[in-house]
Design an enzyme around this catalytic site. Structure first.
Site, mmCIF file in Angstrom:
data_model
loop_
_atom_site.group_PDB
_atom_site.id
_atom_site.type_symbol
_atom_site.label_atom_id
_atom_site.label_comp_id
_atom_site.label_asym_id
_atom_site.label_seq_id
_atom_site.Cartn_x
_atom_site.Cartn_y
_atom_site.Cartn_z
ATOM 1 N N GLU A 31 -71.228 -2.913 48.040
ATOM 2 C CA GLU A 31 -70.325 -3.189 46.914
ATOM 3 C C GLU A 31 -70.016 -4.669 46.818
ATOM 4 O O GLU A 31 -69.720 -5.318 47.827
ATOM 5 C CB GLU A 31 -69.033 -2.376 47.121
ATOM 6 C CG GLU A 31 -68.465 -1.825 45.859
ATOM 7 C CD GLU A 31 -69.404 -0.799 45.197
ATOM 8 O OE1 GLU A 31 -70.169 -1.191 44.292
ATOM 9 O OE2 GLU A 31 -69.350 0.372 45.590
ATOM 10 N N ASP A 34 -74.179 -7.414 44.884
ATOM 11 C CA ASP A 34 -75.372 -7.584 44.030
ATOM 12 C C ASP A 34 -75.449 -9.002 43.484
ATOM 13 O O ASP A 34 -76.530 -9.560 43.311
ATOM 14 C CB ASP A 34 -75.452 -6.525 42.910
ATOM 15 C CG ASP A 34 -74.269 -6.504 41.953
ATOM 16 O OD1 ASP A 34 -73.192 -7.046 42.295
ATOM 17 O OD2 ASP A 34 -74.417 -5.931 40.854
ATOM 18 N N GLY A 123 -64.058 3.395 32.217
ATOM 19 C CA GLY A 123 -63.108 2.762 33.149
ATOM 20 C C GLY A 123 -63.087 3.421 34.510
ATOM 21 O O GLY A 123 -62.187 3.191 35.311
ATOM 22 N N ASP A 173 -75.855 -2.295 38.067
ATOM 23 C CA ASP A 173 -75.591 -1.179 37.157
ATOM 24 C C ASP A 173 -76.739 -0.994 36.171
ATOM 25 O O ASP A 173 -77.259 0.106 35.987
ATOM 26 C CB ASP A 173 -74.284 -1.413 36.380
ATOM 27 C CG ASP A 173 -73.103 -1.583 37.317
ATOM 28 O OD1 ASP A 173 -73.268 -1.343 38.525
ATOM 29 O OD2 ASP A 173 -72.025 -1.964 36.836
ATOM 30 N N TYR A 222 -62.480 -9.571 38.774
ATOM 31 C CA TYR A 222 -63.893 -9.540 39.149
ATOM 32 C C TYR A 222 -64.459 -10.975 39.168
ATOM 33 O O TYR A 222 -65.100 -11.397 40.130
ATOM 34 C CB TYR A 222 -64.661 -8.656 38.161
ATOM 35 C CG TYR A 222 -66.119 -8.440 38.505
ATOM 36 C CD1 TYR A 222 -66.517 -7.357 39.273
ATOM 37 C CD2 TYR A 222 -67.104 -9.312 38.045
ATOM 38 C CE1 TYR A 222 -67.856 -7.152 39.584
ATOM 39 C CE2 TYR A 222 -68.437 -9.122 38.348
ATOM 40 C CZ TYR A 222 -68.812 -8.041 39.114
ATOM 41 O OH TYR A 222 -70.138 -7.841 39.420
HETATM 42 C C1 GLA Z 1 -69.509 -3.726 38.732
HETATM 43 C C2 GLA Z 1 -70.599 -4.714 38.354
HETATM 44 C C3 GLA Z 1 -71.763 -4.647 39.344
HETATM 45 C C4 GLA Z 1 -71.285 -4.756 40.789
HETATM 46 C C5 GLA Z 1 -70.134 -3.793 41.045
HETATM 47 C C6 GLA Z 1 -69.532 -3.962 42.408
HETATM 48 O O1 GLA Z 1 -69.953 -2.419 38.597
HETATM 49 O O2 GLA Z 1 -71.074 -4.447 37.067
HETATM 50 O O3 GLA Z 1 -72.682 -5.649 39.045
HETATM 51 O O4 GLA Z 1 -70.934 -6.069 41.108
HETATM 52 O O5 GLA Z 1 -69.104 -3.933 40.086
HETATM 53 O O6 GLA Z 1 -70.455 -3.658 43.402
#
Ligand code: GLA
Length: 412
Positions: A31, A34, A123, A173, A222
């Protein structure tokens, strides 16, 4: 599906000619790494975005309606990609962004009618956004005849999210939505974008528990984590997180300061957990998964600070489950709300879900949306068989008419 077709007909007065399905994803481990050149281990899930579409009239534009966004129908331009600012229309920035990202490659979408349906909780940290982006990308490709690899498509969708939605997401994702393989988890190298599919044990169920706390990625936390990591990398004097070891992070603790030290420690320890998780799955040792998931969640709580009380509670409640058959729990996705993932032996799954629901109700006094899913195939596009061949040929530009698969390999 029939109900969706009926809704399409009722709204647009014609039959859909294409059906596109794009799954959400759940991340088992890896997590927030990426975007740090790490490895991740997601799977596409059964919850999905379904998009039905048909060509529009020559004079018309791109008419779009989402069953999840009330009754309003919207019209998108094939040449003006200005983001919407009205709160009721900001969801359109996902499709507008994808249109814009394809236009940068000279690909435009002809007049069409589009209806969107979703079973991915918005969400919930299950990538409803990437699913919508990918579905839109497949629509553009199907109607324009553009061919794009799974990897290339994921990069365009990621660009849409960066430039039109304002979320500086990684690639996990979009790539997992496109590259999913039934009954497999994906081991993705986020530096090379290579994908290895690892079979997931048939007797272990993936249970997802949605805390009901909606995360909002665009609210800035984020992006702050990404900026912390950029600053940490600079302090560490490295060009890529791939070069950074735990020893180096520990040596540089004073120089980094406590917050950046903890962000960096998450980055390197999580990378190792993904490697260990992949080894455990490949070698058939699921008994090693719980400790890795526990350590992963603790690191997200203490070092990366992206959990919340509801997620922490659900993970702790998972580990409280005393009958055997629990293979680990952790938050999944970006955090700040959203969902947790739990791995449970199939003989224990229904008792386990009951356990989580009743514990959640006891403490938070609300219902828990908790369900079993399995690893599913990635996004794909299918034509309706009732289509006349001439129509298929016209709108699919001589591509195979029965089904257009995205392809599960990631060759750019
Ligand atoms: C979101 C982002 C991903 C990744 C996750 C955390 O989903 O879109 O790219 O960074 O958070 O792992």
């Amino acid at each position: 599906m029939t109900a969706q077709v009926d809704q399409f007909r009722a709204r647009f007065g014609s039959d859909p000619t294409l059906r596109i399905e794009a799954p959400g994803r759940v991340n088992l481990i890896g997590e927030h790494i990426d975007y740090l050149d790490g490895w991740v281990m997601p799977a596409a899930i059964e919850s999905r975005i379904t998009l039905l579409a048909a060509p529009g009239s020559a004079a018309g534009g791109i008419e779009i309606w989402s069953a999840e966004q009330g009754d309003s129908q919207h019209e998108l331009s094939a040449s003006d990609f200005t983001p919407r600012t009205n709160p009721e229309e900001t969801w359109l920035n996902y499709p507008i962004g994808v249109l814009g990202a394809y236009a940068e490659h000279g690909v435009t979408l002809a007049a069409c009618r589009v209806a969107i349906f979703s079973t991915v909780p918005a969400g919930g940290g299950l990538s409803s956004s990437a699913a919508l982006e990918t579905a839109m990308a497949l629509l553009i490709e199907a109607l324009s005849g553009e061919t794009c690899s799974t990897r290339g498509r994921a990069l365009r969708c990621q660009k849409a999210e960066h430039d039109w939605v304002g979320v500086p997401c990684g690639i996990m994702d979009q790539l997992s939505v496109g590259a999913g393989i039934k009954d497999h988890v994906l081991h993705i190298d986020c530096l090379t974008l290579d994908v290895e599919a690892i079979p997931f044990p048939a007797d272990i169920q993936m249970v997802i528990a949605h805390s009901g706390v909606n995360h909002a990625l665009a609210d800035g936390e984020y992006g702050k984590r990404r900026r912390d990591c950029e600053a940490a990398l600079e302090e560490l004097g490295a060009a890529s997180w791939r070069e950074v070891t735990l020893e180096l992070v520990q040596q540089c603790r004073d120089q980094l300061g406590e917050r950046l030290f903890r962000r960096a420690r998450h980055a390197v320890t999580e990378r190792q957990r993904v490697a260990d998780f992949a080894t455990a799955l490949r070698s058939g040792h699921p008994e090693e998964l719980p400790a890795l998931m526990r350590a992963g969640h603790d690191s997200l709580r203490e070092d990366y600070e992206v959990t919340c009380p509801e997620l922490d509670f659900l993970v702790d409640a998972g580990f409280e489950f005393t009958p055997s058959g629990h293979f680990g729990s952790r938050m999944t996705g970006a955090g700040f709300g959203g969902a947790t993932i739990h791995l449970v032996h199939d003989s224990a799954a229904s008792t386990y879900i009951e356990h989580l629901r009743s514990r959640y109700r006891e403490v938070f006094d609300r219902d828990l949306n908790c369900f079993v899913t399995s690893a599913s195939e990635g996004a794909h596009c299918t034509t309706f068989t009732s289509l006349k061949p001439t129509l298929e040929k016209r709108f699919l530009n001589n591509r195979p008419t029965s089904s257009i698969r995205t392809g599960n390999s990631c060759t750019a």
